[in-house]
Design a protein around this motif. Structure first.
Motif, PDB file in Angstrom:
ATOM      1  N   THR A  47      54.261 -30.253  58.148  1.00  0.00           N
ATOM      2  CA  THR A  47      53.399 -29.123  57.778  1.00  0.00           C
ATOM      3  C   THR A  47      54.233 -27.859  57.872  1.00  0.00           C
ATOM      4  O   THR A  47      54.660 -27.482  58.960  1.00  0.00           O
ATOM      5  N   VAL A  48      54.461 -27.255  56.723  1.00  0.00           N
ATOM      6  CA  VAL A  48      55.281 -26.053  56.712  1.00  0.00           C
ATOM      7  C   VAL A  48      54.353 -24.853  56.590  1.00  0.00           C
ATOM      8  O   VAL A  48      53.376 -24.900  55.850  1.00  0.00           O
ATOM      9  N   ALA A  89      70.959 -28.909  46.151  1.00  0.00           N
ATOM     10  CA  ALA A  89      69.707 -29.360  45.537  1.00  0.00           C
ATOM     11  C   ALA A  89      68.479 -28.829  46.285  1.00  0.00           C
ATOM     12  O   ALA A  89      67.367 -28.869  45.746  1.00  0.00           O
ATOM     13  N   LEU A  90      68.648 -28.352  47.511  1.00  0.00           N
ATOM     14  CA  LEU A  90      67.495 -27.912  48.308  1.00  0.00           C
ATOM     15  C   LEU A  90      67.147 -26.440  48.088  1.00  0.00           C
ATOM     16  O   LEU A  90      66.215 -25.929  48.712  1.00  0.00           O
ATOM     17  N   SER A  91      67.927 -25.747  47.253  1.00  0.00           N
ATOM     18  CA  SER A  91      67.621 -24.326  47.067  1.00  0.00           C
ATOM     19  C   SER A  91      68.001 -23.864  45.664  1.00  0.00           C
ATOM     20  O   SER A  91      68.708 -24.560  44.946  1.00  0.00           O
ATOM     21  N   ARG A  92      67.486 -22.704  45.285  1.00  0.00           N
ATOM     22  CA  ARG A  92      67.939 -22.066  44.041  1.00  0.00           C
ATOM     23  C   ARG A  92      67.997 -20.549  44.258  1.00  0.00           C
ATOM     24  O   ARG A  92      67.181 -19.981  45.004  1.00  0.00           O
ATOM     25  N   PRO A 108      60.327 -28.239  53.186  1.00  0.00           N
ATOM     26  CA  PRO A 108      60.231 -29.505  53.934  1.00  0.00           C
ATOM     27  C   PRO A 108      61.539 -30.306  53.849  1.00  0.00           C
ATOM     28  O   PRO A 108      62.009 -30.856  54.842  1.00  0.00           O
ATOM     29  N   GLY A 109      62.143 -30.327  52.657  1.00  0.00           N
ATOM     30  CA  GLY A 109      63.410 -31.044  52.478  1.00  0.00           C
ATOM     31  C   GLY A 109      64.514 -30.433  53.335  1.00  0.00           C
ATOM     32  O   GLY A 109      65.318 -31.139  53.948  1.00  0.00           O
TER      33      GLY A 109
END
Ligand code: FAD
Length: 367
Positions: free
Chosen positions: A41-42, A61-64, A94-95
């Motif tokens: 739960t974020v 891959a976890l950000s842009r 969450p990732g």
């Protein structure tokens, strides 16, 4: 009984930064987290300032990256703000937390998910937690804005909060790739609304306001209808939470106990960003604890705000008071297009972010 050098309560940004670094420094580390798995739960938007992105070094891959800010008046007139080379990073939060937890585990920390902190009792050589199920030489409270560790061990508590709420949508493309920020003293008293293109085709839209006001997400979506087609968008998730904006709590440490991140009030009272400070406080806390526990007779003196390098937030707290005066919308319409206000806005968003010292001030004020 589990025995640790350091027991960290909370497996989010502050707790995982501390746990990973303390394990890397050779300490036996345990982490208690009440959620069943990392990032379950974020409650955060998860937008990183560039410094936090650089510090984390998470997989791409976890950000842009988002190149700059578009600031809107209540009537949706806008102005673009940016600083050379600066960016914000939207994240798959969450990732990111799953990845960070794995990093801490690989470094040697033992992570106990689904295990809430319930109580603590001081002993001559350490602290007993949860009725003696855990014994630790040092206890770290990284358990958020309403810290139970702070409450049980009579440390300082957060008193001033914003309340934030956010929705994630699919099929909501934005024409301009910026961090869109909205001021409106009726809709978002004491803070702002935001909208940006996140990771994996998600668009995040949210707002926060000073309490006791309640953020009205529906009203924000109506207001933003000219900028985004919510009719065709699919609501994926809603989240929200409290953001402490009253500055650092006092005391944030006691004998063998330390608070980190939101638990310590380490959130910018102005921008309400806390992830960067949470990570920094976790890393610094781990170093200081390792130093203490490495002494032949560890000092019993609580770690001091100076050792912890806690910011004083003097100017930011002062500006927060001004925001809380909630200037009427007709003033905001004029102020936002005034040269001086724009310079102040640039300083708020970008000072100390890539541009530092007098050179930074001069560069920003000239723009
Ligand atoms: C709506 C919203 C949007 C935000 N957006 C941003 C943003 O875009 N960028 C930014 O920089 N900051 C943002 N913030 C602030 C940011 O989320 C926090 O400053 C940051 O998450 C603090 O990290 P932390 O590790 O100190 O605490 P938290 O992230 O609050 O984590 C605390 C952890 O402790 C656990 N826990 C709590 N109690 C217990 C217990 N008794 N036992 C075991 N575990 C427990 C919780 O489950 C949680 O995992 C936002 C905050 C909110 C509420």
């Amino acid at each position: 009984m589990h025995r640790y050098d350091v027991l960290v309560v909370g497996a989010s940004f502050a707790g995982l930064a501390c746990a990973r670094h303390a394990a890397e420094l050779g300490l036996k580390v345990g982490v208690l987290e009440r959620q069943p798995w990392p990032g379950h739960t974020v409650h955060t938007t998860g937008l990183l300032v560039r410094e936090a992105d650089v510090l984390l070094q998470a997989p791409a891959a976890l950000s842009r990256r988002i190149p700059g800010v578009r600031l809107y008046t209540p009537s949706l007139r806008h102005v673009d703000l940016d600083a050379p080379g600066y960016y914000f990073a939207a994240t798959d939060t969450p990732g990111l937390l799953r990845w960070y937890a794995e990093q801490a585990r690989v470094a040697g920390a033992e992570l106990h998910f689904g295990s809430a902190f319930i109580d603590a009792r001081r002993e001559p050589e350490g602290v007993l937690v949860n009725g003696g199920a855990y014994s630790t030489r040092f206890l770290v409270g990284a358990d958020g804005a309403r810290s139970s560790v702070a409450a049980h061990l009579r440390l300082g508590r957060n008193r001033a909060f914003l309340l934030g709420i956010e929705a994630e949508f699919r099929n909501l493309p934005l024409a301009v790739d910026r961090l869109h920020c909205f001021v409106d003293s009726a809709l978002v008293p004491g803070y702002i609304g935001w909208m940006f293109q996140g990771v994996n085709g998600i668009t995040q839209v949210g707002l926060a306001c000073q309490r006791p006001h309640k953020p009205d997400l529906g009203a924000l979506l109506k207001r933003l209808a000219p900028l985004a087609d919510f009719g065709r968008a699919e609501l994926v998730e809603k989240r929200g939470g409290l953001i402490p904006v009253g500055g650092c709590v006092a005391p944030a440490a006691a004998e063998r106990v330390l608070l980190l991140g939101d638990a310590a009030g380490l959130v910018s009272p102005l921008t309400a960003g806390g992830i960067h400070l949470a990570i920094e406080s976790g890393l610094r806390g781990a170093e200081l604890i390792a130093e203490r526990l490495g002494q032949s007779a560890p000092s019993r003196r609580p770690l001091s705000p100076v050792e912890l390098r806690h910011p004083r937030f003097f100017w930011k707290l002062l500006l927060r008071r001004l925001l809380e005066l909630n200037p009427p919308n007709r003033w905001l319409e004029r102020l936002l297009f005034n040269g001086l206000s724009l310079r102040i806005a640039r300083l708020i968003y970008f000072y100390r972010k890539g541009l530092k010292g007098w050179a930074g001030w001069r560069a920003l004020l000239r723009r």
